[in-house]
Scaffold this active site. Structure first.
Site, short mmCIF file in Angstrom:
data_model
loop_
_atom_site.label_atom_id
_atom_site.label_comp_id
_atom_site.label_asym_id
_atom_site.label_seq_id
_atom_site.Cartn_x
_atom_site.Cartn_y
_atom_site.Cartn_z
N TYR A 24 0.86 -1.19 0.00
CA TYR A 24 0.00 0.00 0.00
C TYR A 24 0.89 1.24 0.00
O TYR A 24 0.74 2.16 0.79
CB TYR A 24 -0.93 -0.03 1.21
CG TYR A 24 -2.12 0.89 1.13
CD1 TYR A 24 -3.19 0.60 0.28
CD2 TYR A 24 -2.18 2.06 1.89
CE1 TYR A 24 -4.29 1.44 0.21
CE2 TYR A 24 -3.28 2.91 1.82
CZ TYR A 24 -4.33 2.60 0.98
OH TYR A 24 -5.41 3.44 0.91
N ARG A 48 2.19 -6.99 5.49
CA ARG A 48 2.77 -7.84 6.52
C ARG A 48 2.06 -7.57 7.84
O ARG A 48 1.68 -6.42 8.12
CB ARG A 48 4.26 -7.52 6.70
CG ARG A 48 5.13 -8.06 5.59
CD ARG A 48 6.48 -7.39 5.61
NE ARG A 48 6.36 -5.96 5.31
CZ ARG A 48 7.38 -5.16 5.07
NH1 ARG A 48 8.61 -5.64 5.10
NH2 ARG A 48 7.21 -3.88 4.79
N THR A 53 1.51 0.73 7.75
CA THR A 53 0.66 1.22 6.68
C THR A 53 -0.77 0.70 6.78
O THR A 53 -1.69 1.28 6.19
CB THR A 53 1.25 0.79 5.32
OG1 THR A 53 2.67 0.82 5.42
CG2 THR A 53 0.84 1.71 4.21
N ASP A 83 10.42 -3.93 -5.82
CA ASP A 83 10.87 -5.00 -6.71
C ASP A 83 11.79 -5.99 -6.02
O ASP A 83 11.71 -7.19 -6.23
CB ASP A 83 11.57 -4.38 -7.93
CG ASP A 83 10.61 -3.54 -8.75
OD1 ASP A 83 9.58 -4.08 -9.19
OD2 ASP A 83 10.88 -2.33 -8.93
N GLU A 84 12.69 -5.47 -5.16
CA GLU A 84 13.70 -6.34 -4.55
C GLU A 84 13.12 -7.25 -3.46
O GLU A 84 13.79 -8.14 -2.98
CB GLU A 84 14.88 -5.51 -4.03
CG GLU A 84 14.57 -4.56 -2.88
CD GLU A 84 14.03 -3.20 -3.30
OE1 GLU A 84 13.51 -3.07 -4.44
OE2 GLU A 84 14.09 -2.27 -2.47
N HIS A 108 5.68 -3.61 -12.97
CA HIS A 108 7.00 -3.45 -13.59
C HIS A 108 7.49 -4.86 -13.92
O HIS A 108 7.23 -5.80 -13.17
CB HIS A 108 7.93 -2.74 -12.60
CG HIS A 108 9.34 -2.55 -13.08
ND1 HIS A 108 9.65 -2.26 -14.39
CD2 HIS A 108 10.52 -2.60 -12.42
CE1 HIS A 108 10.97 -2.13 -14.52
NE2 HIS A 108 11.52 -2.34 -13.33
N GLY A 134 2.76 6.77 -8.33
CA GLY A 134 1.46 6.40 -7.79
C GLY A 134 0.60 7.58 -7.38
O GLY A 134 -0.62 7.56 -7.58
N ASP A 191 12.30 1.00 -19.28
CA ASP A 191 12.11 1.65 -17.99
C ASP A 191 13.45 1.85 -17.29
O ASP A 191 13.77 2.94 -16.81
CB ASP A 191 11.17 0.81 -17.11
CG ASP A 191 10.87 1.48 -15.78
OD1 ASP A 191 10.07 2.42 -15.77
OD2 ASP A 191 11.45 1.07 -14.76
P1 NAD Z 1 6.57 1.44 -2.31
O1 NAD Z 1 7.94 1.28 -1.75
O2 NAD Z 1 6.01 2.81 -2.43
O3 NAD Z 1 5.53 0.60 -1.46
C1 NAD Z 1 5.75 -0.72 -1.08
C2 NAD Z 1 4.62 -1.23 -0.19
O4 NAD Z 1 4.82 -2.63 0.02
C3 NAD Z 1 4.56 -0.60 1.18
O5 NAD Z 1 3.21 -0.39 1.51
C4 NAD Z 1 5.15 -1.69 2.09
O6 NAD Z 1 4.63 -1.61 3.40
C5 NAD Z 1 4.69 -2.92 1.39
N1 NAD Z 1 5.48 -4.14 1.63
C6 NAD Z 1 6.83 -4.26 1.66
N2 NAD Z 1 7.16 -5.56 1.84
C7 NAD Z 1 6.02 -6.25 1.92
C8 NAD Z 1 5.70 -7.64 2.10
N3 NAD Z 1 6.66 -8.55 2.23
N4 NAD Z 1 4.40 -8.00 2.12
C9 NAD Z 1 3.43 -7.10 1.97
N5 NAD Z 1 3.65 -5.77 1.80
C10 NAD Z 1 4.93 -5.36 1.78
O7 NAD Z 1 6.58 0.68 -3.73
P2 NAD Z 1 6.20 1.28 -5.17
O8 NAD Z 1 7.16 2.36 -5.54
O9 NAD Z 1 4.73 1.56 -5.20
O10 NAD Z 1 6.54 0.03 -6.12
C11 NAD Z 1 5.68 -1.08 -6.24
C12 NAD Z 1 5.81 -1.64 -7.65
O11 NAD Z 1 5.32 -0.68 -8.58
C13 NAD Z 1 7.24 -1.94 -8.09
O12 NAD Z 1 7.19 -3.08 -8.90
C14 NAD Z 1 7.61 -0.74 -8.91
O13 NAD Z 1 8.61 -0.99 -9.87
C15 NAD Z 1 6.29 -0.44 -9.58
N6 NAD Z 1 6.13 0.93 -10.07
C16 NAD Z 1 6.27 1.97 -9.20
C17 NAD Z 1 6.06 3.25 -9.63
C18 NAD Z 1 6.08 4.38 -8.65
O14 NAD Z 1 5.44 5.35 -8.92
N7 NAD Z 1 6.74 4.32 -7.52
C19 NAD Z 1 5.73 3.50 -10.98
C20 NAD Z 1 5.56 2.43 -11.85
C21 NAD Z 1 5.75 1.12 -11.37
MG MG Z 2 9.68 4.26 -15.31
MG MG Z 3 11.40 2.00 -12.85
#
Ligand code: NAD
Ligand code: MG
Ligand code: MG
Ligand code: MG
Ligand code: MG
Ligand code: MG
Length: 336
Positions: A24, A48, A53, A83-84, A108, A134, A191
């Site tokens: 989230y 988790r 959050t 991603d990681e 992604h 987002g 990307d």
């Molecule tokens: P983020 O770091 O903003 O959020 C990650 C969320 O995952 C947090 O709510 C965290 O509490 C939760 N989390 C972490 N480990 C967890 C687990 N083991 N179980 C359940 N929840 C867990 O991440 P993000 O930037 O939104 O990226 C998410 C995906 O979206 C990635 O694949 C990224 O490449 C892709 N993406 C992101 C953007 C962006 O705007 N940031 C744009 C396009 C694509």
């Molecule tokens: Mg990008």
């Molecule tokens: Mg990227």
């Protein structure tokens, strides 16, 4: 490139499904809230146990469950954790619990393209990748607009993966702006290249080098900050609205002449040669391998770089100047 719009999508394909959003954060909150407001009633947010959050998601009216519970329940699991962290999430929590013939989706292509995750063969595997942070995905939706998105299909045992991905994108509001079809490979490689050489890596180094050049020549840091960082936004807004031509139309003739004659002295053909090297690292998987190893080692280089950049003088100068412009805080993407 084929673009799809609202009239091409059947929202019922997603409204009828049990959708779990894992994570989230930046993307997760936008997906959960946009889909809910688009009429996806059976929606759960997975976090988790004990996640801070969770409160935020609950306050927005979502049911929060664990990833394991979400996997058992859902027809479609959207993976929106960093991603990681996705590989261990998939292998430990999702794969053992997901229903037969369910679907797993990503925003992604990294882990699928580099085969770090190899989903069960019975699962549909597809991507919906909004081409915006987002918070923009959420804000655009709220004002009745949308951000463009990419969709791609990797595994399609149900034969429905494409149509469901398109419906999901429409639920995010992205089909108001246009949904483009790509592959996991193309999305991942373009990307990574874009963020490394232009959007993140390129522009940070350009701003830093410009700032340091002026300060080292004895000019006031505040002047250097305005000219080399603050004004980037004004130029990028013009670019976004109407391309490079729009920038050149709007700037003075003096600026335009300097642009043509001095720009190529700074960003010369050698830059493009080195960009090709960066692209090769992406295509060969060398970059992906380096990042995976860095994460396995506890991200020492990553954290050191983060600290080093945070200590740069440009950040202190910027903080002081931005405090003098309080109106900038409105609508700011706060770091929480
Ligand atoms: P983020 O770091 O903003 O959020 C990650 C969320 O995952 C947090 O709510 C965290 O509490 C939760 N989390 C972490 N480990 C967890 C687990 N083991 N179980 C359940 N929840 C867990 O991440 P993000 O930037 O939104 O990226 C998410 C995906 O979206 C990635 O694949 C990224 O490449 C892709 N993406 C992101 C953007 C962006 O705007 N940031 C744009 C396009 C694509
Ligand atoms: Mg990008
Ligand atoms: Mg990227
Ligand atoms: Mg981040
Ligand atoms: Mg100027
Ligand atoms: Mg002009």
């Amino acid at each position: 490139m084929r673009a799809y719009y609202d009239q091409d999508a059947d929202l019922n394909l997603i409204k009828g499904k049990k959708v779990a959003i894992v994570g989230y954060g930046s993307q997760g909150h936008a997906h959960a809230n946009n889909l809910k407001e688009s009429g996806v009633e059976q929606l759960r947010v997975a976090l988790r146990p004990g996640s801070k959050t969770a409160q935020k998601a609950e306050q927005a009216g979502h049911t929060v469950v664990t990833p394991e519970e979400a996997a058992e329940w859902a027809d479609l699991v959207m993976v929106l954790v960093p991603d990681e962290l996705q590989v261990s999430l998939y292998t430990e929590k999702l794969a053992p619990n997901m229903k037969e013939h369910a679907a797993i989706a990503f925003a992604h292509g990294f882990n699928i393209h580099y085969r770090l995750i190899e989903p069960r063969p019975d699962l549909d595997v597809f991507m919906i990748a909004p081409k915006a942070p987002g918070h923009t995905v959420r804000n655009e939706y709220t004002r009745g607009a949308g951000t463009p998105a990419l969709i791609a299909v990797e595994q399609n045992p149900s034969g429905q993966a494409h149509d469901v991905a398109l419906a999901y994108a429409a639920g995010l509001g992205c089909a108001r702006a246009g949904v483009l079809e790509t592959t996991f490979r193309e999305e991942t490689e373009t990307d990574l290249f874009g963020e490394q050489s232009v959007l993140c890596g390129g522009i940070s180094q350009l701003v830093r080098a410009g700032y340091e050049t002026l300060v080292e020549a004895g000019y006031q840091p505040e002047m250097a900050y305005f000219e080399c960082l603050h004004e980037v936004k004004l130029i990028v807004d013009l670019m976004y609205e109407g391309g490079l031509r729009n920038v050149r139309y709007s700037i003075s003739n003096t600026a335009e002449f300097g642009d043509y004659t001095r720009g190529q002295r700074v960003i010369d053909e050698g830059v493009k040669e080195r960009m090709k090297g960066v692209l090769e690292d992406i295509q060969s998987g060398r970059f992906a391998k380096e990042w995976v190893l860095e994460c396995q080692a506890g991200q020492p280089q990553f954290k050191a770089e983060r600290r080093r950049w945070a200590e740069h003088e440009i950040e202190q100068v910027g903080e002081k100047l931005r405090a003098m412009m309080p109106w900038m805080k409105e609508g700011k993407l706060t770091q929480e």
